[in-house]
Design an enzyme around this catalytic site. Structure first.
Site, PDB file in Angstrom:
ATOM      1  N   ASP A 311       4.270  13.134  -5.397  1.00  0.00           N
ATOM      2  CA  ASP A 311       3.389  12.376  -6.274  1.00  0.00           C
ATOM      3  C   ASP A 311       2.158  13.240  -6.561  1.00  0.00           C
ATOM      4  OD1 ASP A 311       2.243  10.311  -7.772  1.00  0.00           O
ATOM      5  OD2 ASP A 311       2.884   8.776  -6.358  1.00  0.00           O
ATOM      6  N   GLU A 517      -2.670   0.926  -9.358  1.00  0.00           N
ATOM      7  CA  GLU A 517      -2.698   1.477  -8.003  1.00  0.00           C
ATOM      8  C   GLU A 517      -3.795   0.835  -7.149  1.00  0.00           C
ATOM      9  OE1 GLU A 517      -1.700   5.656  -7.610  1.00  0.00           O
ATOM     10  OE2 GLU A 517      -1.130   5.736  -9.720  1.00  0.00           O
TER      11      GLU A 517
END
Length: 631
Positions: A311, A517
């Protein structure tokens, strides 16, 4: 002087021509050669520098054609909101992508780069693209689950991504969200792994159907109208304690296998090209450093043959604080089995550290070769070596009417009717299109950005109606009612206003503002103000349907008695007309909860099958209505 006869001279020239011809023939450039032969031939020609360059993915803002050439960079990405220009056209995107690609092709071996982007609910970074409902809504699209719908959405998304010259999408998210307090819960199809497994059908939509007889685990991408997909985030990202993003998932191995792993098996069986590793930890071990689960399980046990990608700055976060010991992070991340590292800016530091570690035997050359073979395998399978340059043949696919109609269908099927009338004998829905005067209220009624949510144009999303093109719920209502019906819009009316205006009924649209997020982590899960007061003021004075626009269930119990009808619309995207289609009865409600709707946050986490299960609306709940023809 040596004399040559003419026949001898001719023979020598023929041999010389044959030698030159043979020298020009390169196996890895020949699409007729078997995949394994092409990979082996190219690997044999590569230097350590060229191999390590392939393992790097950098941000568009840090890239240039010269950088691609100098450092042999294998990949570029556009992070959330990273665009060549505001409202960039598909033609501009294609030009920018091709400029980077020219740099890669000008290297000694001409290995093409792969460009990736977060197309997580349509091509959501790009102006004028079709923005589909987020996954939380797609999980609800079922009387029985509708994976064929998400396959069509995958195919439409692939066309729109390819329209901008990009061949790689960081989707789908196959997290199993077990706690709605998690800020990424809307990226998850369901709390139930069986629904998530079914929804992996989006992968053949994105990549194409796996050919019969394909080897298990080998990636597949079916041509220039398809994109490489990315199953993420491996593994357990939806099970963190209290739903805290990037936190620790505490569960035994059987629990991990039974809840969070099944969709990865499905994804691999469908030929998914890449897998992205999660920021989260499993029982205290950072996933980006988890050799046993990446190499041991994903690669060896599940026989995944595509490449594993980190990521965004994922290896940096192996340490706390991030980047505290970068050389250790490089060793731990690459050693654990990460093949391509999303750096995305300080790529020379990564290149230098990894080169040093390989030259000094800290990371074995075999690990580098495994990574590069996997990256090249995906690039060969995609046809990048034969067709590295993007063209303009698909630009008309971006935001096409066909795709918008598909998104509108997805909105209709995703809506869940939670309440319809204060008694079953007196349903409010479907609403009559012909009425003297209708009130539309609420912060989310005329706000396209709120309707789309996070990961839309910007990483965190935006409010307002000028971020992209689409239809708000208010506009959809105006489009749907009879011409003589008066629509009055008041975002947050007071009680006296509602009482004094003699409305036939009201539509109240409230919910959560956009987030992504960690910014979306919430311990309270309340409707954003002034949502509660809008519900109270309107529903106390007139019959009302409340439409909740949110990325997850939110606290609604305190207001439920006041509300006549309640609809969960999730984050429907750009095509708000789908909401009006069902409210007014052109189509019936069919959606079913793919998430448990809790009474209070103190109950969380609470999932179907738990011993303390006591929901406000249970998993699988959803009232239905029949379409009606109205005069």
């Amino acid at each position: 002087m040596v004399k040559f006869s003419m026949p001898l001279m001719g023979l020598m020239l023929l041999c010389l021509w044959a030698t030159v011809t043979e020298a020009k023939y390169i196996k890895y450039k020949d699409p007729k050669q078997p995949l394994g032969v092409r990979i082996k031939d190219l690997m044999a020609r590569m230097t350590l520098q060229e191999k390590i360059g392939q393992m790097v993915q950098i941000e568009r803002e840090a890239a240039s054609a010269d950088i691609m050439k100098k450092y042999f960079i294998g990949s570029i990405l556009s992070g959330g909101g990273s665009v060549p220009a505001k409202r960039a056209s598909p033609e501009t995107w294609v030009s920018v992508v091709n400029e980077f690609q020219k740099g890669s092709l000008s290297t000694r071996l001409g290995i093409p780069m792969i460009y990736g982007i977060d197309a997580v609910h349509g091509h959501n970074n790009v102006y004028n693209a079709t923005v589909f409902p987020h996954n939380v809504g797609l999980g609800a699209t079922r009387q029985v689950m509708d994976p064929e719908l998400v396959k069509k959405i995958g195919a439409a998304t692939a066309l729109e991504v390819r329209a901008t010259g990009i061949p790689y999408a960081f989707a789908p998210c196959i997290a199993v969200c077990r706690d709605p307090r998690w800020g990424r819960c809307y990226e998850s199809y369901s709390e139930d792994h069986k629904i998530v497994q079914a929804m992996t059908e989006i992968i053949p939509g994105l990549q194409g159907d796996l050919p019969a007889g394909s080897k298990k685990g080998v990636p597949f991408v079916g041509g220039k109208t398809k994109v490489a997909a990315c199953a993420k985030h491996y593994v357990g990202d939806g099970g963190t304690t209290k739903g805290i993003n990037e936190n620790n998932t505490i569960i035994d191995f059987n629990g991990l296998l039974n809840i969070h792993m099944p969709a990865y098996r499905n994804s691999i069986s469908k030929g998914v090209a890449t897998v992205m590793v999660s920021y989260s930890s499993w029982n205290g071990k950072k996933m980006h450093a988890n050799h046993d689960l990446i190499i041991g399980f994903l690669k060896n046990k599940l026989r995944f043959r595509g490449f594993v990608i980190s990521d965004w700055q994922g290896i940096d976060r192996i340490t706390s604080p991030p980047h505290a010991n970068y050389s250790y992070s490089v060793e731990a991340g690459v050693g654990a089995g990460i093949d391509m590292v999303m750096v995305p800016y300080n790529f020379t530091e990564f290149l230098d550290d990894l080169t040093f570690q390989v030259k000094n035997g800290i990371i074995p050359m075999a690990r580098i070769d495994d990574a590069v073979k996997r990256i090249l395998r995906v690039k060969f399978v995609m046809g990048l070596f034969e067709n590295p340059m993007a063209d303009l043949s698909l630009v008309n696919q971006l935001g096409s009417q066909e795709h918008r109609e598909l998104a509108r269908e997805a909105v209709r099927k995703s809506l869940v009717l939670l309440k319809n009338g204060k008694s079953a004998k007196n349903p409010l829905l479907p609403l009559p299109k012909k009425a003297p005067k209708i009130l539309v209220a609420g912060s989310h009624a005329d706000n396209l950005g709120y309707q789309c949510g996070g990961w839309t144009i910007e990483w965190q999303g935006l409010g307002g109606n000028d971020l992209t093109s689409g239809t708000t719920i208010l506009t959809a209502v105006k489009n749907t009612v009879e011409s003589g019906t008066q629509i009055v819009y008041n975002e947050n009316p007071d009680l006296e206003y509602v009482k004094s205006n003699k409305f036939s009924y009201a539509i109240v649209v409230v919910g959560e503002p956009p987030y992504a997020e960690t910014a979306g982590d919430s311990m309270s899960l309340t409707i954003a103000e002034p949502g509660a007061s809008t519900i109270s003021n309107v529903c106390a004075a007139v019959k009302c349907v409340v439409v909740i626009v949110s990325g997850r269930p939110v606290v609604i119990q305190p207001y439920l008695a006041k509300i006549d009808a309640l609809v969960a619309a999730w984050l429907p995207g750009t095509e708000g007309q789908g909401v009006a289609d069902v409210l007014f009865g052109d189509y019936g409600f069919t959606g079913k909860l793919a998430r448990t709707w809790f009474k209070t946050v103190e109950q969380l986490p609470m999932n179907v099958g738990d011993p303390h299960y006591d929901p406000l609306f249970p998993f699988g709940f959803g009232l239905t209505t029949k379409p009606t023809k109205q005069i």
